[in-house]
Design a protein around this motif. Structure first.
Motif, mmCIF file in Angstrom:
data_model
loop_
_atom_site.group_PDB
_atom_site.id
_atom_site.type_symbol
_atom_site.label_atom_id
_atom_site.label_comp_id
_atom_site.label_asym_id
_atom_site.label_seq_id
_atom_site.Cartn_x
_atom_site.Cartn_y
_atom_site.Cartn_z
ATOM 1 N N TYR B 126 34.212 37.993 53.465
ATOM 2 C CA TYR B 126 35.092 38.554 53.350
ATOM 3 C C TYR B 126 36.049 38.587 54.279
ATOM 4 O O TYR B 126 37.267 38.928 54.814
ATOM 5 N N SER B 180 39.758 40.973 40.363
ATOM 6 C CA SER B 180 39.892 42.344 40.946
ATOM 7 C C SER B 180 39.619 42.698 42.151
ATOM 8 O O SER B 180 39.640 43.353 43.169
ATOM 9 N N ILE B 181 37.914 42.806 42.008
ATOM 10 C CA ILE B 181 37.134 43.654 43.298
ATOM 11 C C ILE B 181 37.665 42.180 44.646
ATOM 12 O O ILE B 181 37.553 42.966 45.554
ATOM 13 N N ASP B 184 41.174 43.454 45.688
ATOM 14 C CA ASP B 184 41.109 44.850 46.133
ATOM 15 C C ASP B 184 40.333 44.849 48.078
ATOM 16 O O ASP B 184 40.590 44.493 49.694
ATOM 17 N N ARG B 185 38.811 43.543 47.985
ATOM 18 C CA ARG B 185 38.266 43.764 49.156
ATOM 19 C C ARG B 185 38.964 42.825 50.354
ATOM 20 O O ARG B 185 39.034 43.213 51.792
ATOM 21 N N ALA B 188 43.184 44.725 50.151
ATOM 22 C CA ALA B 188 43.935 46.719 49.940
ATOM 23 C C ALA B 188 43.762 47.059 51.752
ATOM 24 O O ALA B 188 43.240 46.230 52.621
ATOM 25 N N LEU B 189 44.519 48.106 52.217
ATOM 26 C CA LEU B 189 44.542 48.196 53.235
ATOM 27 C C LEU B 189 43.326 49.004 53.609
ATOM 28 O O LEU B 189 42.529 49.809 53.344
ATOM 29 N N ARG B 193 40.284 52.481 51.479
ATOM 30 C CA ARG B 193 39.543 52.261 50.626
ATOM 31 C C ARG B 193 38.380 53.718 51.491
ATOM 32 O O ARG B 193 36.993 53.512 51.325
#
Lengths: 193, 193
Positions: B126, B180-181, B184-185, B188-189, B193
């Motif tokens: 990731y 979705s996950i 987000d990984r 997303a900033l 998180r």
């Protein structure tokens, strides 16, 4: 119940009281894929019970019928993973019943945390919530259907997680996506991400 | 197309070739909530195009009918957020068409990354994927319906993201949750998180 989970975390999906597009208090109908997707995410991330909350007894019967197809009927025999997931589901009428059930299960009242997509509602961060969960404190995560949890629910919880944000102000995720992302943020091991 | 996204990231949901429970190559049917949930997550996290890939022309027509209800018909007038989300969808017949469309759009062939729930498939993490996306390199994320992408798809991509894992070996997430996950990984900033 989730096997092998080191955490005491439950999820509740509230169908009443929630708000509609105009901000009015309503009860929403159960969505089949809310049952499946949230149960599957819950089973993946160590949720102990997935509470489906609706005061409508016909809706409760519908949920029980769907769940039993997968846990006791034909569905579970052809798809044991789905059986494990849907076994997390427990149907009840109100938030009070959820809190009573959790208090009974773990002999202590859970910390209750709501989720809300509207800006400015966050009072507790992901990091402090992760820490609390890892300490083994029982935690209840509340999600609303329709346009979100009613103010009377938000006013009685211990805290509210900040809205999920991506790259701009658009954050109209489905509740299925929101639950999945929030469980991943709270429960996935840091080296997984 | 996504407004205001600093990234060049597309998502493709493959309905054929995918595998069934027995590992046989099949084509799957389109699921309405795959369109909505993934479009809404895509819009939240700055996806430019959400490619819905099926060679079945009747399924293609069905997708176009659903999308036009929300982008041109009554749905969009009562729910503009849903209109914005479903505007990301483009229907096509094959992975080749997706790659051609992205190459044309950004004048360079995208880096292609598959997702797979089966253990041992991960070849790119990731963190390195996040870095590549932030450098503005066009990226295509491929997701499979049914029991996942067929081996012939996995064999022709540039890399495979590691399976999502929660607290144990159970990782039977819906494709809606997985998209979705993963968005987000990747998007997303960090301070979110």
């Amino acid at each position: 119940m989730a096997a092998d989970s080191p955490y005491k975390i439950d999820v509740a999906l509230i169908h009443c009281p929630v708000i509609n597009k105009s901000g009015e208090i309503i009860g929403s109908a159960v969505t089949n894929l809310d049952l499946h997707d949230i149960a599957r995410a819950g089973c993946t991330y160590g949720v102990d019970t997935y509470w489906v909350v609706t005061p409508d007894t016909m809706q409760q019967d519908l949920v029980r019928e769907i769940v039993s197809h997968w846990t006791e009927g034909y569905g579970g025999s052809v798809n044991p993973d789905r059986k494990n997931a849907l076994s997390l589901i427990r149907v009840c009428s109100s938030l009070d019943e959820v809190i009573e059930g959790m208090t009974e299960k773990w002999s202590v009242r859970p910390h209750t945390l709501a989720t809300c997509a509207r800006p400015g509602q966050g009072t507790e961060g992901y990091s402090e919530t992760r820490n609390r969960i890892r300490q083994g404190i029982p935690e209840l995560l509340l999600f609303g259907t329709a346009w979100g949890l009613a103010p009377e629910v938000l006013s009685r919880v211990d805290g509210i997680l900040p809205p999920l944000r991506g790259i701009n102000e658009f954050n109209h995720l489905s509740v299925r996506s929101a639950v999945s992302i929030i469980l991943d943020r709270l429960m996935a091991l840091p080296d997984e991400r």
